[in-house]
Enzyme design. Structure first.
Site, PDB file in Angstrom:
ATOM      1  N   CYS A  82      78.777 -36.311  20.317  1.00  0.00           N
ATOM      2  CA  CYS A  82      79.644 -36.426  21.491  1.00  0.00           C
ATOM      3  C   CYS A  82      78.974 -37.264  22.575  1.00  0.00           C
ATOM      4  O   CYS A  82      78.715 -38.436  22.378  1.00  0.00           O
ATOM      5  CB  CYS A  82      80.072 -35.039  21.978  1.00  0.00           C
ATOM      6  SG  CYS A  82      81.492 -35.133  23.094  1.00  0.00           S
ATOM      7  N   HIS A 180      82.894 -33.459  17.023  1.00  0.00           N
ATOM      8  CA  HIS A 180      82.006 -32.301  16.919  1.00  0.00           C
ATOM      9  C   HIS A 180      81.985 -31.797  15.481  1.00  0.00           C
ATOM     10  O   HIS A 180      82.874 -31.040  15.093  1.00  0.00           O
ATOM     11  CB  HIS A 180      82.482 -31.178  17.849  1.00  0.00           C
ATOM     12  CG  HIS A 180      82.265 -31.505  19.300  1.00  0.00           C
ATOM     13  ND1 HIS A 180      81.100 -31.195  19.960  1.00  0.00           N
ATOM     14  CD2 HIS A 180      83.038 -32.161  20.197  1.00  0.00           C
ATOM     15  CE1 HIS A 180      81.169 -31.635  21.216  1.00  0.00           C
ATOM     16  NE2 HIS A 180      82.341 -32.219  21.369  1.00  0.00           N
ATOM     17  N   GLU A 182      80.260 -29.542  14.277  1.00  0.00           N
ATOM     18  CA  GLU A 182      80.109 -28.083  14.290  1.00  0.00           C
ATOM     19  C   GLU A 182      81.434 -27.371  14.518  1.00  0.00           C
ATOM     20  O   GLU A 182      81.525 -26.166  14.332  1.00  0.00           O
ATOM     21  CB  GLU A 182      79.066 -27.673  15.344  1.00  0.00           C
ATOM     22  CG  GLU A 182      79.508 -27.732  16.801  1.00  0.00           C
ATOM     23  CD  GLU A 182      79.434 -29.128  17.434  1.00  0.00           C
ATOM     24  OE1 GLU A 182      79.381 -30.125  16.688  1.00  0.00           O
ATOM     25  OE2 GLU A 182      79.456 -29.218  18.681  1.00  0.00           O
TER      26      GLU A 182
END
Lengths: 204, 253
Positions: A82, A180, A182
């Site tokens: 990011c 992202h 994750e």
């Protein structure tokens, strides 16, 4: 043995999701804030931070900016996510007074006014030819700014929100993600796994 | 291009999901972690966990719930309920939430939105607006707070604009008239708000069938939130996504 991953503690970044995601693929994530760890850890993650200016200020305050730059330039396994991805560039419209890590030429710009901003949600990432870490698929984005151009020595993954932008960059075991991983479901977890695999043997 | 998101919403009190969730094959339908995993497996694009605890103990239990869910969940999680100051948001983000929603406290203290946006970024700052039609009107809505108990007289359209000016990165727009009625989202409200702000809008309140979701997306919503139709087992997230894809929406399958 599980891969040891140092997550740079940038202060304002929410690292809980990153820690959880890396654990889920069997890695051993630890937070770090010192240059020595950034230099020598087998894997390093630069997570997303509040703003471009706050991010670079935080890296400088910890004294890890040069270590990070050296690490990326020598190709040690590194993942920048990011705003972390954006910090590799020279500057950003978001914080015009701040200077980035200056590893990649160019600047970060806002989205055009005709699309929603921030970009929040799942967008289709198209992997570049010959990529080892990127695969095409849907990734979760949460950003108001993005990069449009990068040096040709980086393989460039793209997505479209008011025109094509850089979804991420790959050069050996160094990879950046505007999205992202994750938070990108099974696709994001497999992205981590491929990065860890490509990095195996490349780490110091 | 961005896909249209489907977001199941779970009400949590003292660490347990309330508002009767009926899933087959789940050992314990009140467990937030089990339900989060189930919805992720069905293809949910993100989840909202609303803390409806009434006590400080409940709030701290909720933070524990957030961190337990985070450990198992690979998609974004928004949480809200009881966020009064930016430090409340900090605790939830540290526990593993990705976005924090504010509602009543932001109406009485709009600075709260700026505080959260400046500290954590607009992408973390969700402003939940509960809007109700003003009596006798068909196209003006007022903001209601305290779970509908308090009608503020404040224009929902003006409040949405102010929230975005103060740094809100997303608006969770609930029609108080439709919530729980299963009569479809308030499309006029969605159109009115999406005309005046450029941030994503999550439509909430009234979903009962696949067509309702499609209507909301056509009216300007970027995401659709629903509770009962999922919890009652009427549809899975996957079934709704199949439907929306056939209707030519961009959907992550």
């Amino acid at each position: 043995m599980s891969s040891s991953v140092a997550i740079v503690r940038t202060g304002v970044a929410n690292t809980a999701s990153m820690v959880a995601g890396l654990r889920r693929v069997g890695a051993d994530p630890q937070l770090c804030e010192d240059a020595e760890t950034v230099r020598t850890a087998p894997y390093v993650v630069l997570p997303g931070v509040g703003t471009f200016g706050a991010g670079i200020a935080s890296l400088k305050r910890m004294g890890v900016d040069e270590a990070l730059k050296e690490r990326i330039q020598s190709g040690l396994p590194t993942l920048a996510v990011c705003v972390g991805h954006q910090l590799l560039f020279q500057q950003s419209e978001e914080s015009p007074e701040a200077e980035g890590l200056n590893i990649i030429e160019g600047s970060i710009q806002g989205f055009p006014p005709e699309v929603t901003c921030p970009q929040l949600g799942w967008n289709l990432v198209t992997a570049p030819k010959g990529a080892r870490i990127f695969e095409s698929g849907y990734a979760y984005f949460a950003n108001s700014f993005r990069a449009l151009h990068a040096d040709p020595d980086w393989k460039m993954a793209t997505a479209d929100h008011g025109g094509e932008f850089i979804a991420g960059l790959e050069r050996g075991a160094v990879v950046t993600a505007q999205f992202h991983p994750e938070l990108s479901g099974p696709w994001g977890l497999s992205f981590f796994t491929r990065w860890l695999e490509v990095g195996r043997g490349r780490s110091s | 291009m961005l896909t249209s998101r489907i977001i199941p919403c779970l009400d949590v009190r003292d660490g347990r999901v309330v508002k009767g969730v009926r899933f087959q094959g789940l050992k314990d339908a009140g467990c937030p972690v089990e339900l989060a995993k189930e919805y992720e497996a069905q293809g949910a694009d993100e989840l909202v966990f609303l803390d409806v605890s009434a006590t400080p103990e409940g709030r701290s239990t909720h933070r524990h719930t957030v961190s337990e869910v985070r450990a198992q969940l690979s998609i974004p999680m928004t949480t809200g309920g009881g966020v009064r100051v930016a430090d409340d948001a900090a605790l939830l983000l540290e526990a593993g939430a990705d976005k924090v929603g504010v509602n009543t406290a932001a109406v009485s203290n709009p600075q709260l939105i700026s505080d959260i946006a400046n500290r954590f970024g607009s992408q973390c700052a969700v402003v939940a607006i509960d809007a109700a039609l003003i009596d006798g009107s068909e196209d003006s809505w007022e903001v209601v707070t305290q779970s509908g108990k308090n009608r503020t007289g404040k224009s929902a359209i003006a409040w949405a604009k102010e929230a975005v000016d103060r740094g809100a990165g997303e608006i969770l727009l609930t029609s108080w008239d439709r919530d729980g009625t299963r009569s479809g989202y308030d499309l006029a409200l969605l159109r009115a708000i999406s005309d005046v702000v450029n941030v994503p809008i999550i439509a909430s309140g009234g979903a009962n069938e696949p067509l309702h979701l499609a209507d909301a997306l056509r009216a300007g919503a970027d995401a659709v939130l629903a509770a009962s139709i999922f919890h009652e087992g009427d549809y899975t997230v996957g079934q709704l996504k199949e439907y929306l894809r056939k209707e030519k929406f961009a959907i992550r399958l």
